[in-house]
Enzyme design. Structure first.
Site, PDB file in Angstrom:
ATOM      1  N   LYS A 106       0.967  -1.296  -0.001  1.00  0.00           N
ATOM      2  CA  LYS A 106       0.022   0.027   0.048  1.00  0.00           C
ATOM      3  C   LYS A 106       0.713   1.414   0.082  1.00  0.00           C
ATOM      4  O   LYS A 106       0.282   2.379  -0.150  1.00  0.00           O
ATOM      5  CB  LYS A 106      -0.692   0.057   1.223  1.00  0.00           C
ATOM      6  CG  LYS A 106      -1.769  -1.083   0.884  1.00  0.00           C
ATOM      7  CD  LYS A 106      -2.856  -1.072   2.056  1.00  0.00           C
ATOM      8  CE  LYS A 106      -3.967  -2.027   1.911  1.00  0.00           C
ATOM      9  NZ  LYS A 106      -3.707  -3.308   2.052  1.00  0.00           N
TER      10      LYS A 106
HETATM   11  C1  LIG Z   1      -4.444  -4.463   1.753  1.00  0.00           C
HETATM   12  C2  LIG Z   1      -3.967  -5.702   1.505  1.00  0.00           C
HETATM   13  C3  LIG Z   1      -4.275  -6.825   0.888  1.00  0.00           C
HETATM   14  C4  LIG Z   1      -5.488  -6.593  -0.047  1.00  0.00           C
HETATM   15  O1  LIG Z   1      -5.264  -5.928  -1.203  1.00  0.00           O
HETATM   16  P1  LIG Z   1      -6.784  -5.316  -1.844  1.00  0.00           P
HETATM   17  O2  LIG Z   1      -6.382  -4.382  -2.739  1.00  0.00           O
HETATM   18  O3  LIG Z   1      -7.554  -4.547  -0.661  1.00  0.00           O
HETATM   19  O4  LIG Z   1      -7.420  -6.588  -2.312  1.00  0.00           O
HETATM   20  C5  LIG Z   1      -3.458  -8.100   0.731  1.00  0.00           C
HETATM   21  N1  LIG Z   1      -2.328  -8.080   1.330  1.00  0.00           N
HETATM   22  C6  LIG Z   1      -1.828  -7.150   2.216  1.00  0.00           C
HETATM   23  C7  LIG Z   1      -0.453  -7.334   2.789  1.00  0.00           C
HETATM   24  C8  LIG Z   1      -2.601  -5.882   2.345  1.00  0.00           C
HETATM   25  O5  LIG Z   1      -2.081  -4.829   3.232  1.00  0.00           O
END
Ligand SMILES: *Cc1c(COP(=O)(O)O)cnc(C)c1O
Length: 431
Positions: A106
Site C-alpha cells: 500500500k
Molecule cells: C491491503 C492488503 C491486501 C488486500 O489488497 P486489496 O487491494 O484490498 O484487495 C493484501 N495483502 C496485504 C498485505 C494488504 O495490506
C-alpha cells in the site's frame, strides 16, 4: 476525466476525484476512457526504466492537471524502492511489493496520493486545513500515515480496531506523531469503517474538509497498475502466457491489474486468492453477489466481506459474467491451509512468505495444477516480519528482526481510545 459509477453524468477532474474520494452519491469514480498504450511504448517497454514506464502509464489519467516535470517528480518520490520478481519455484515468481517504508504494497498508492495532494496544496494556495481520515484493518493506516507525514496543510486521522492489528502494524500507526493521530476503536474494522463513512455525511463536520484515503480513492488505486507492468518487464516470458495471483480483500490491487491488461499488458489469466471472506469466490461460482459479515483471520488485511472495488472490476468487463469468468479464477483458503502454504514453500526453497502472500501462492498453485503451461507470478504484498508471530510459529524458527523495526519497538506508542461515533466527532471538532 472520471465518472461516478452510480451516475455516469457526474463527471469530475482528477483533482476533484482525488480530494473527494467518493462521488456525492457514495459510489466510486472510474476513468471515462481507458486508452491502449501506443506501439511506440511497447517497442521500448522491455528496456524502459521504472520512472519513464510509470510516467507513460499514468500520464493519461492525470490529463495535464499536473505539469510533466511535477508528475515526474511525484513518480520519483513514490517509487523510490525496488519491486523485484524473485524465482521461488519452477516457473513461479514472487513479486515482492514490501520494500517500501511500511513494508506492505500500500506504500505506493499512499505515497502517490499524498504527493499529488501536496502538489495541489502548494501550487493552488489552498489555505484551509484538510483532514484525511482513514479506517484500517492493518496495513492501510501505516502506509497512509507515512505517506502524509509532515505534509503541510494535511491532518491525518487513523481509526484502527483494538487488538486486531499486529504489533508492528500498531507501532507504525502510533509512533509517528506530528500531523498524524491514531485512534484506537473498541470494536472491529467494520465499526471503524462505519464511523469514517458517517463523518462524510455529518453536517456538523461539513466545514472540516474531510477526505478519505481508503483504496477507493483513484490516486491510491491507479498507480497499483505499475506493479504488473514492472513485473512483466522484468520476467522473461513469451507473449501472453503469464498468470498472476493476487491476495485480495477490497480488490483494489487485482482491479488495477485488470486495468493494466485493458491498456494492453498481455496478462493471460488472473487468480483472486482470498481467506474465509469468500464473497468473490462464491460470486464466481454462482454469478450472484451477496455481501457477507466479516470474519477475522490471520490475513487481517484481507478481512473484507463486501469488497468495494469489485464494481470497478465488473465495469472493466462491461458486466459480462462469462467474459470475466474466462479471465478470472477465485479461490479461498482457510488459516490452516495458509499456514501449510508458508511451510511448503519454506521447506522447498527456504523462501519466507507472509500469510497474505501465502494465499496468493496457494491460489496460483491451484490454478496451475490444471493449467500447467505458462509462467506464474504471485504478489507478495507484505514483509513476513509484519506477521512475525504467525510466521515464526508456522515454521518453528526465529526470524531476524531488521534494525529499523528494532528501533520502532523502542518508541512510545501514542493513541487516543474511542468507544463510539460521538467521541470521534468530538475529537474532530476540537481540532
Ligand atoms: C491491503 C492488503 C491486501 C488486500 O489488497 P486489496 O487491494 O484490498 O484487495 C493484501 N495483502 C496485504 C498485505 C494488504 O495490506
Amino acid at each position: 476525466m472520471y465518472l461516478s459509477l452510480g451516475n455516469k453524468k457526474d463527471v469530475v477532474s482528477f483533482k476533484k476525484a482525488l480530494f473527494t474520494g467518493l462521488a456525492p452519491d457514495k459510489s466510486l469514480y472510474y476513468p471515462i476512457e481507458v486508452k491502449k498504450l501506443s506501439d511506440d511504448f511497447w517497442k521500448n517497454f522491455k528496456k524502459m526504466d521504472t520512472f519513464s514506464l510509470a510516467y507513460n502509464v499514468l500520464t493519461g489519467y492525470i490529463n495535464n492537471e499536473i505539469p510533466k516535470e511535477n508528475l515526474f517528480e511525484i513518480i520519483k518520490r513514490t517509487l523510490d524502492f525496488n519491486f523485484p520478481s524473485v524465482l521461488v519455484d519452477k516457473n513461479i515468481y514472487s513479486l515482492e511489493l514490501f520494500h517500501g517504508p511500511t513494508m506492505a504494497f500500500k506504500d505506493v498508492g499512499a505515497k502517490f496520493m499524498s504527493a499529488c495532494m501536496d502538489y495541489f496544496i502548494k501550487n493552488e494556495n489552498l489555505n484551509h486545513k484538510i483532514t484525511v481520515i482513514v479506517a484500517t484493518s492493518g496495513d492501510t493506516g501505516g502506509a497512509v500515515a507515512n505517506g502524509f507525514l509532515g505534509i503541510d496543510g494535511v491532518d491525518v486521522v487513523i481509526l484502527y480496531p483494538k487488538e486486531k492489528v499486529s504489533e508492528i502494524q500498531e507501532l507504525q500507526l502510533t509512533t509517528l506523531g506530528n500531523n498524524v493521530s491514531a485512534l484506537e476503536v473498541d470494536g472491529y474494522f467494520d465499526k471503524c469503517q462505519e464511523m469514517v463513512k458517517k463523518t462524510f455525511v455529518d453536517k456538523d463536520l461539513n466545514k472540516k474538509l474531510l477526505t478519505s484515503a481508503n483504496s477507493i480513492n483513484i490516486a491510491r488505486w491507479i498507480p497499483q497498475m505499475l506493479y504488473y507492468f514492472i513485473a512483466y518487464r522484468d520476467i522473461n516470458t513469451e507473449k501472453s502466457n503469464l498468470v498472476v495471483s493476487v491476495p485480495s480483500g477490497n480488490f483494489g490491487n487485482l482491479c488495477a491489474g485488470m486495468l493494466a491488461k485493458k491498456m494492453g499488458l498481455p496478462i493471460n489469466h488472473f487468480v483472486a486468492s482470498t481467506n474465509e471472506n469468500d464473497t468473490i469466490p462464491k460470486f464466481m461460482k454462482t454469478g450472484e453477489y451477496k455481501k457477507q459479515k466479516t470474519i477475522s483471520t490471520i490475513t487481517n488485511a484481507m478481512d473484507v466481506g463486501n469488497p468495494s472495488n469489485f464494481v470497478r472490476i465488473l465495469n472493466i468487463y462491461n458486466n459480462d459474467f462469462d467474459n470475466l469468468k474466462k479471465e478470472l479464477s477465485a479461490y479461498k483458503f482457510s488459516d490452516k491451509e495458509t499456514i501449510l502454504g508458508i511451510k511448503e514453500l519454506y521447506h522447498k526453497s527456504k523462501y519466507l512468505l507472509d500469510p497474505h502472500g501465502a494465499t496468493a501462492y496457494l491460489g496460483l498453485k491451484k490454478y496451475m495444477a490444471n493449467n500447467p503451461k505458462g509462467i506464474g507470478l504471485f504478489l507478495e504484498t507484505a514483509h513476513p516480519i509484519k506477521f512475525l508471530d504467525t510466521v515464526e510459529s508456522a515454521l518453528n524458527v526465529k526470524i531476524n528482526i531488521p534494525e529499523h523495526i528494532l528501533k520502532l519497538k523502542k518508541k512510545k506508542k501514542s493513541k487516543i481510545v474511542i468507544k463510539n461515533y460521538e467521541q470521534l466527532k468530538c475529537f474532530l471538532l476540537s481540532r
